[in-house]
Design a protein around this motif. Structure first.
Motif, PDB file in Angstrom:
ATOM      1  N   UNK A  13       1.060  -1.021  -0.006  1.00 45.14           N
ATOM      2  CA  UNK A  13      -0.277  -0.124   0.369  1.00 45.14           C
ATOM      3  C   UNK A  13       0.334   1.195  -0.311  1.00 45.14           C
ATOM      4  N   UNK A  14       2.012   1.160   1.262  1.00 46.38           N
ATOM      5  CA  UNK A  14       2.481   2.176   0.445  1.00 46.38           C
ATOM      6  C   UNK A  14       3.762   2.831  -0.634  1.00 46.38           C
ATOM      7  N   UNK A  15       3.871   1.967  -1.388  1.00 46.76           N
ATOM      8  CA  UNK A  15       4.148   1.701  -2.643  1.00 46.76           C
ATOM      9  C   UNK A  15       3.342   2.137  -3.803  1.00 46.76           C
ATOM     10  N   UNK A  16       2.537   2.442  -3.303  1.00 46.98           N
ATOM     11  CA  UNK A  16       1.020   2.681  -3.947  1.00 46.98           C
ATOM     12  C   UNK A  16       0.603   3.892  -4.020  1.00 46.98           C
ATOM     13  N   UNK A  17       1.398   3.791  -1.782  1.00 46.88           N
ATOM     14  CA  UNK A  17       0.629   5.326  -2.525  1.00 46.88           C
ATOM     15  C   UNK A  17       2.213   6.244  -3.038  1.00 46.88           C
ATOM     16  N   UNK A  18       2.884   6.107  -2.559  1.00 47.61           N
ATOM     17  CA  UNK A  18       4.221   6.599  -3.393  1.00 47.61           C
ATOM     18  C   UNK A  18       4.175   7.323  -4.916  1.00 47.61           C
ATOM     19  N   UNK A  19       3.710   5.599  -5.426  1.00 47.78           N
ATOM     20  CA  UNK A  19       3.842   5.513  -6.696  1.00 47.78           C
ATOM     21  C   UNK A  19       2.737   6.914  -7.733  1.00 47.78           C
ATOM     22  N   UNK A  20       1.822   7.309  -6.437  1.00 47.79           N
ATOM     23  CA  UNK A  20       0.794   7.494  -7.032  1.00 47.79           C
ATOM     24  C   UNK A  20       0.645   9.067  -6.864  1.00 47.79           C
ATOM     25  N   UNK A  43       2.289  10.785  -9.933  1.00 41.59           N
ATOM     26  CA  UNK A  43       1.973  10.610 -10.736  1.00 41.59           C
ATOM     27  C   UNK A  43       0.395  11.481 -10.906  1.00 41.59           C
ATOM     28  N   UNK A  44      -0.109  12.123  -9.475  1.00 46.95           N
ATOM     29  CA  UNK A  44      -1.088  12.444  -9.377  1.00 46.95           C
ATOM     30  C   UNK A  44      -1.001  13.771  -9.449  1.00 46.95           C
ATOM     31  N   UNK A  45      -0.111  14.392  -9.736  1.00 42.96           N
ATOM     32  CA  UNK A  45       0.521  15.408 -11.106  1.00 42.96           C
ATOM     33  C   UNK A  45      -0.282  15.423 -11.998  1.00 42.96           C
ATOM     34  N   UNK A  46      -0.987  14.202 -12.724  1.00 41.47           N
ATOM     35  CA  UNK A  46      -1.341  14.226 -14.330  1.00 41.47           C
ATOM     36  C   UNK A  46      -3.223  13.655 -14.229  1.00 41.47           C
ATOM     37  N   UNK A  47      -3.441  13.853 -12.919  1.00 44.18           N
ATOM     38  CA  UNK A  47      -4.408  12.987 -12.505  1.00 44.18           C
ATOM     39  C   UNK A  47      -6.110  14.275 -12.494  1.00 44.18           C
ATOM     40  N   UNK A  48      -6.808  14.266 -12.846  1.00 42.63           N
ATOM     41  CA  UNK A  48      -8.463  15.074 -12.878  1.00 42.63           C
ATOM     42  C   UNK A  48      -8.321  16.012 -11.213  1.00 42.63           C
ATOM     43  N   UNK A  84      -8.740  14.313  -5.001  1.00 42.73           N
ATOM     44  CA  UNK A  84      -9.113  13.938  -3.257  1.00 42.73           C
ATOM     45  C   UNK A  84      -9.284  13.130  -2.685  1.00 42.73           C
ATOM     46  N   UNK A  85     -10.406  12.200  -3.871  1.00 42.57           N
ATOM     47  CA  UNK A  85      -9.610  11.160  -3.565  1.00 42.57           C
ATOM     48  C   UNK A  85      -8.171  10.348  -3.079  1.00 42.57           C
ATOM     49  N   UNK A  86      -7.240  10.382  -3.822  1.00 45.31           N
ATOM     50  CA  UNK A  86      -6.097   9.360  -3.588  1.00 45.31           C
ATOM     51  C   UNK A  86      -5.561  10.771  -2.101  1.00 45.31           C
ATOM     52  N   UNK A  87      -5.637  11.851  -1.893  1.00 45.74           N
ATOM     53  CA  UNK A  87      -5.574  12.481  -0.787  1.00 45.74           C
ATOM     54  C   UNK A  87      -5.686  11.246   0.447  1.00 45.74           C
ATOM     55  N   UNK A  88      -6.901  11.128   0.314  1.00 48.22           N
ATOM     56  CA  UNK A  88      -7.813  11.304   2.249  1.00 48.22           C
ATOM     57  C   UNK A  88      -7.613   9.284   1.729  1.00 48.22           C
ATOM     58  N   UNK A  89      -6.611   8.725   0.873  1.00 51.84           N
ATOM     59  CA  UNK A  89      -6.651   7.437   1.517  1.00 51.84           C
ATOM     60  C   UNK A  89      -5.209   7.376   1.675  1.00 51.84           C
ATOM     61  N   UNK A  90      -4.800   8.121   1.102  1.00 50.53           N
ATOM     62  CA  UNK A  90      -2.948   8.078   1.224  1.00 50.53           C
ATOM     63  C   UNK A  90      -2.662   8.782   2.562  1.00 50.53           C
ATOM     64  N   UNK A  91      -3.306  10.029   3.548  1.00 51.97           N
ATOM     65  CA  UNK A  91      -3.646  10.419   4.648  1.00 51.97           C
ATOM     66  C   UNK A  91      -3.499   9.060   6.086  1.00 51.97           C
TER      67      UNK A  91
END
Length: 119
Positions: free
Chosen positions: A78-85, A88-93, A98-105
């Motif tokens: 999960x941590x590896x996925x968070x780092x990868x996301x 690459x999140x700069x290219x996301x809508x 915002x969904x990624x940020x909550x899961x990352x937190x």
């Protein structure tokens, strides 16, 4: 957890170094930092082995070994996925960000608590 590693000598400042391999300038790194951010993990019997040499005994009971190891390795994935996301999140809508940020937190919060309690 109990860690086993190859025994290597250390050298104090001013000592003459023998021809063998020795460590000088060594810093402490916590076991969870190594398990979450270190080399390639592999489950071997009752231990997680990083990079085929650094061994962390997870438990002496077969049932709890699988559970403990699975939890640690799942958190690492999960941590590896968070780092990868995050990379690459700069290219996301914006909605997806915002969904990624909550899961990352949540995931980063768990990792912070583990590392803070250990050290």
């Amino acid at each position: 957890f109990y860690s086993k590693h190859r025994s290597m000598g250390t050298v104090s400042a001013g000592q003459k170094r023998p021809p063998e391999t020795f460590l000088s300038e060594v810093n402490f790194v916590s076991k969870f930092a190594l398990l979450l951010f270190g080399g390639e993990p592999e489950l071997v019997k009752n231990a997680i082995v990083l990079d085929k040499w650094l061994k962390f005994k997870v438990s002496s009971d077969d049932e709890s070994v699988k559970l403990n190891a699975t939890l640690i390795l799942s958190l690492r994935e999960l941590l590896d996925e968070v780092i990868l996301e995050h990379v690459v999140e700069t290219f996301s809508p914006p909605e997806e960000k915002s969904k990624m940020v909550e899961r990352h937190k949540r995931i980063i919060g768990v990792v912070r608590r583990i590392l803070a309690e250990e050290g």
